[in-house]
Design a protein around this motif. Structure first.
Motif, PDB file in Angstrom:
ATOM      1  N   THR A 134     -21.696   4.530   4.794  1.00 48.92           N
ATOM      2  CA  THR A 134     -21.905   5.901   4.310  1.00 48.92           C
ATOM      3  C   THR A 134     -20.633   6.727   4.497  1.00 48.92           C
ATOM      4  O   THR A 134     -20.034   6.730   5.577  1.00 48.92           O
ATOM      5  N   LEU A 135     -20.224   7.415   3.421  1.00 48.60           N
ATOM      6  CA  LEU A 135     -19.063   8.301   3.451  1.00 48.60           C
ATOM      7  C   LEU A 135     -19.561   9.741   3.360  1.00 48.60           C
ATOM      8  O   LEU A 135     -20.319  10.075   2.444  1.00 48.60           O
ATOM      9  N   GLN A 136     -19.126  10.590   4.294  1.00 51.97           N
ATOM     10  CA  GLN A 136     -19.572  11.981   4.298  1.00 51.97           C
ATOM     11  C   GLN A 136     -18.372  12.921   4.305  1.00 51.97           C
ATOM     12  O   GLN A 136     -17.374  12.670   4.983  1.00 51.97           O
ATOM     13  N   ASN A 137     -18.464  13.994   3.547  1.00 55.90           N
ATOM     14  CA  ASN A 137     -17.413  15.013   3.480  1.00 55.90           C
ATOM     15  C   ASN A 137     -17.819  16.196   4.360  1.00 55.90           C
ATOM     16  O   ASN A 137     -18.733  16.953   4.024  1.00 55.90           O
ATOM     17  N   THR A 138     -17.120  16.357   5.491  1.00 58.24           N
ATOM     18  CA  THR A 138     -17.405  17.471   6.404  1.00 58.24           C
ATOM     19  C   THR A 138     -16.388  18.603   6.249  1.00 58.24           C
ATOM     20  O   THR A 138     -16.369  19.524   7.070  1.00 58.24           O
ATOM     21  N   GLY A 139     -15.564  18.531   5.197  1.00 62.20           N
ATOM     22  CA  GLY A 139     -14.567  19.560   4.948  1.00 62.20           C
ATOM     23  C   GLY A 139     -15.102  20.660   4.059  1.00 62.20           C
ATOM     24  O   GLY A 139     -16.319  20.771   3.838  1.00 62.20           O
ATOM     25  N   VAL A 140     -14.160  21.510   3.542  1.00 60.43           N
ATOM     26  CA  VAL A 140     -14.566  22.667   2.738  1.00 60.43           C
ATOM     27  C   VAL A 140     -14.154  22.543   1.273  1.00 60.43           C
ATOM     28  O   VAL A 140     -14.376  23.475   0.491  1.00 60.43           O
ATOM     29  N   SER A 141     -13.567  21.411   0.897  1.00 60.43           N
ATOM     30  CA  SER A 141     -13.233  21.188  -0.510  1.00 60.43           C
ATOM     31  C   SER A 141     -13.658  19.778  -0.894  1.00 60.43           C
ATOM     32  O   SER A 141     -13.876  18.933  -0.018  1.00 60.43           O
ATOM     33  N   PRO A 142     -13.799  19.491  -2.188  1.00 57.94           N
ATOM     34  CA  PRO A 142     -14.291  18.178  -2.619  1.00 57.94           C
ATOM     35  C   PRO A 142     -13.420  17.026  -2.119  1.00 57.94           C
ATOM     36  O   PRO A 142     -12.187  17.109  -2.144  1.00 57.94           O
ATOM     37  N   VAL A 144       0.856  -1.184   0.000  1.00 56.99           N
ATOM     38  CA  VAL A 144       0.000   0.000   0.000  1.00 56.99           C
ATOM     39  C   VAL A 144       0.893   1.234   0.000  1.00 56.99           C
ATOM     40  O   VAL A 144       1.573   1.525   0.982  1.00 56.99           O
ATOM     41  N   LEU A 145       0.908   1.951  -1.137  1.00 58.81           N
ATOM     42  CA  LEU A 145       1.704   3.170  -1.285  1.00 58.81           C
ATOM     43  C   LEU A 145       0.816   4.376  -1.032  1.00 58.81           C
ATOM     44  O   LEU A 145      -0.199   4.572  -1.701  1.00 58.81           O
ATOM     45  N   LEU A 146       1.189   5.190  -0.046  1.00 58.73           N
ATOM     46  CA  LEU A 146       0.392   6.346   0.332  1.00 58.73           C
ATOM     47  C   LEU A 146       0.628   7.513  -0.622  1.00 58.73           C
ATOM     48  O   LEU A 146       1.749   7.712  -1.102  1.00 58.73           O
ATOM     49  N   PRO A 147      -0.411   8.311  -0.876  1.00 57.09           N
ATOM     50  CA  PRO A 147      -0.249   9.465  -1.772  1.00 57.09           C
ATOM     51  C   PRO A 147       0.496  10.605  -1.086  1.00 57.09           C
ATOM     52  O   PRO A 147       0.587  10.668   0.139  1.00 57.09           O
ATOM     53  N   ASP A 148       1.014  11.523  -1.892  1.00 58.77           N
ATOM     54  CA  ASP A 148       1.720  12.698  -1.393  1.00 58.77           C
ATOM     55  C   ASP A 148       0.696  13.767  -1.000  1.00 58.77           C
ATOM     56  O   ASP A 148      -0.101  14.207  -1.817  1.00 58.77           O
ATOM     57  N   MET A 149       0.747  14.198   0.276  1.00 61.22           N
ATOM     58  CA  MET A 149      -0.242  15.165   0.778  1.00 61.22           C
ATOM     59  C   MET A 149       0.394  16.532   1.070  1.00 61.22           C
ATOM     60  O   MET A 149      -0.105  17.283   1.905  1.00 61.22           O
ATOM     61  N   LYS A 150       1.471  16.891   0.400  1.00 59.02           N
ATOM     62  CA  LYS A 150       2.146  18.159   0.670  1.00 59.02           C
ATOM     63  C   LYS A 150       1.264  19.374   0.378  1.00 59.02           C
ATOM     64  O   LYS A 150       1.453  20.440   0.959  1.00 59.02           O
ATOM     65  N   GLN A 151       0.288  19.192  -0.539  1.00 52.10           N
ATOM     66  CA  GLN A 151      -0.566  20.336  -0.896  1.00 52.10           C
ATOM     67  C   GLN A 151      -1.421  20.820   0.266  1.00 52.10           C
ATOM     68  O   GLN A 151      -1.895  21.953   0.288  1.00 52.10           O
ATOM     69  N   PHE A 152      -1.615  19.961   1.313  1.00 48.56           N
ATOM     70  CA  PHE A 152      -2.451  20.356   2.438  1.00 48.56           C
ATOM     71  C   PHE A 152      -1.651  20.565   3.726  1.00 48.56           C
ATOM     72  O   PHE A 152      -2.200  20.515   4.827  1.00 48.56           O
ATOM     73  N   GLU A 153      -0.340  20.778   3.610  1.00 48.42           N
ATOM     74  CA  GLU A 153       0.488  20.984   4.792  1.00 48.42           C
ATOM     75  C   GLU A 153       0.254  22.373   5.389  1.00 48.42           C
ATOM     76  O   GLU A 153       0.021  23.350   4.680  1.00 48.42           O
ATOM     77  N   LYS A 154       0.350  22.448   6.717  1.00 46.35           N
ATOM     78  CA  LYS A 154       0.325  23.705   7.488  1.00 46.35           C
ATOM     79  C   LYS A 154      -0.865  24.601   7.139  1.00 46.35           C
ATOM     80  O   LYS A 154      -2.004  24.275   7.402  1.00 46.35           O
ATOM     81  N   GLU A 155      -0.583  25.751   6.488  1.00 51.84           N
ATOM     82  CA  GLU A 155      -1.628  26.757   6.302  1.00 51.84           C
ATOM     83  C   GLU A 155      -2.759  26.289   5.388  1.00 51.84           C
ATOM     84  O   GLU A 155      -3.865  26.828   5.421  1.00 51.84           O
ATOM     85  N   ASN A 156      -2.518  25.278   4.551  1.00 49.89           N
ATOM     86  CA  ASN A 156      -3.566  24.804   3.646  1.00 49.89           C
ATOM     87  C   ASN A 156      -4.438  23.711   4.266  1.00 49.89           C
ATOM     88  O   ASN A 156      -5.396  23.251   3.654  1.00 49.89           O
ATOM     89  N   LYS A 157      -4.094  23.298   5.479  1.00 44.04           N
ATOM     90  CA  LYS A 157      -4.799  22.174   6.101  1.00 44.04           C
ATOM     91  C   LYS A 157      -6.291  22.458   6.270  1.00 44.04           C
ATOM     92  O   LYS A 157      -7.139  21.559   6.097  1.00 44.04           O
ATOM     93  N   GLU A 158      -6.643  23.717   6.621  1.00 45.03           N
ATOM     94  CA  GLU A 158      -8.052  24.019   6.847  1.00 45.03           C
ATOM     95  C   GLU A 158      -8.883  23.987   5.570  1.00 45.03           C
ATOM     96  O   GLU A 158     -10.110  23.981   5.613  1.00 45.03           O
ATOM     97  N   LEU A 159      -8.200  23.953   4.407  1.00 45.51           N
ATOM     98  CA  LEU A 159      -8.909  23.884   3.129  1.00 45.51           C
ATOM     99  C   LEU A 159      -9.153  22.452   2.663  1.00 45.51           C
ATOM    100  O   LEU A 159      -9.784  22.226   1.642  1.00 45.51           O
ATOM    101  N   ALA A 160      -8.657  21.511   3.418  1.00 45.60           N
ATOM    102  CA  ALA A 160      -8.737  20.111   2.996  1.00 45.60           C
ATOM    103  C   ALA A 160     -10.126  19.527   3.207  1.00 45.60           C
ATOM    104  O   ALA A 160     -10.897  19.991   4.044  1.00 45.60           O
TER     105      ALA A 160
END
Length: 356
Positions: A281-289, A239-255
């Motif tokens: 059931t899968l639910q998205n409680t964040g602010v982006s898709p 199982v290879l995990l994806p790169d999540m650098k786009q949501f590091e630190k200040e961008n985390k609240e946009l995830a």
């Protein structure tokens, strides 16, 4: 013209005859073997596979090791077309990494060549003292399934398979059908009756192409050249995990944020039916898709459908899981469902299927 033809033929004969007489090809499968880890004063052997592809009998004049700590075994002469081996055995009386070489001289060439064995001697190396519940012919194994879980790109994790020669003849066990992202080293590579060995399987994650689950099947061989047998299969899951650098630190609240109604599904009782279905059931409680980029099964016996792979903020989707009783009862490993998402806190999600 006849005189000129005779002269030309004589010149060609003088040039070609020595090549035919001296033509000698000695092929070597590999000139360097890594024998892996061994314990202090636990000798380890590297076996080099060769073949005489020349037009005359091969004479090995000498094989000289670079120190007295290494013993050599080799045939003096080899017939045309015959395969043979040269064995180097290191006494392992020095701790740490080692590189041992020997110089081979023969009538195959005026220039000698080197064979090299490498490895490491560890003070804390211990023989495996557990059980060998899996039988593959005259080989007994402690496991037939390898799982490399939560791997990040660039990682090089390693797992071991412990084996025991339960037969009456020496063998050289190895794993066949290795993909480019796996390597396997058997130590020792020459296994006497009643003796144990370790196969170290290393994952080269840089060579994996896709994130999520990658599955392959290896096959245990008692000796090089054995035919593939389905009952000698070794299953490998990564199982290879994806790169999540786009949501590091200040961008985390946009995830996006995933919430699930369950991560365990109970299939212990089919009520006498051949199939059983459950819905998560899968639910998205964040602010982006929320994107489900991969939905995969670790085993057979399950069928899954997802109502949508991209879930808008505040929306939900249904994961429908159908279990097939007869197939689930035959499994060697526990059934699971893997999802890869773009939620940095849930990049990998596993839905476990309970059978007992």
């Amino acid at each position: 013209m006849k005189k000129l033809t005779v002269i030309l033929l004589s010149i060609l004969a003088s040039q070609l005859s020595p090549l035919q007489v001296n033509a000698q090809r000695l092929t070597v499968k590999t000139t360097t073997i890594d024998v892996g880890a061994t314990g202090y004063e636990q000798p380890v052997t590297a076996t080099f596979e060769m073949r005489n592809k020349g037009l005359r009998r091969l004479v090995i004049q000498s094989v000289k090791p670079d120190c007295g700590c290494t013993k050599i075994e080799y045939p003096k002469e080899v017939g045309i077309g015959e395969r043979f081996t040269i064995k180097m055995t290191y006494d392992a009386r020095m701790l740490g990494h080692f590189q041992k070489m020997c110089l081979v001289k023969s009538n195959a060439s005026k220039k000698p060549f080197y064979l090299t064995m490498t490895g490491v001697v560890k003070s804390d190396f211990r023989d495996y003292s557990g059980e060998y519940p899996i039988e593959m012919g005259d080989l007994l194994l402690d496991k037939a399934v390898l799982e490399f879980d939560d791997v990040n790109k660039g990682d090089v994790p390693e797992q071991e398979i412990h084996i025991l020669n339960n037969g009456k003849k020496a063998m050289r066990p190895n794993l066949m059908h290795l993909p480019p992202y796996l390597t396997a080293i058997t130590s020792p590579d020459h296994l006497l009756p009643g003796r144990a060995a370790t196969i170290s399987v290393k994952l080269l994650s840089e060579k994996l192409r896709d994130y999520g689950l990658t599955k392959t099947t290896l096959y245990m061989a008692h000796n090089p050249g054995d035919k593939v047998r389905q009952d000698f299969a070794i299953d490998v899951a990564t199982v290879l995990l994806p790169d999540m650098k786009q949501f590091e630190k200040e961008n985390k609240e946009l995830a996006p944020q995933l919430q699930m109604s369950a991560t365990d599904v109970d299939f212990t009782d089919f009520g006498g039916k051949t199939k059983k279905t459950a819905t998560v059931t899968l639910q998205n409680t964040g602010v982006s898709p929320l994107k489900i980029t991969s939905l995969q099964l670790f085993t057979a016996g399950l069928k899954v459908t997802l109502s949508k792979s991209e879930i808008a903020p505040g929306q939900s989707a249904n994961l429908k899981i159908t279990g097939i009783a007869e197939e689930l009862q035959k499994l060697r490993t526990r059934p699971r469902i893997l999802m890869i998402t773009n939620d940095p806190d849930h990049a990998k999600v596993v839905v476990n299927i309970k059978l007992q």
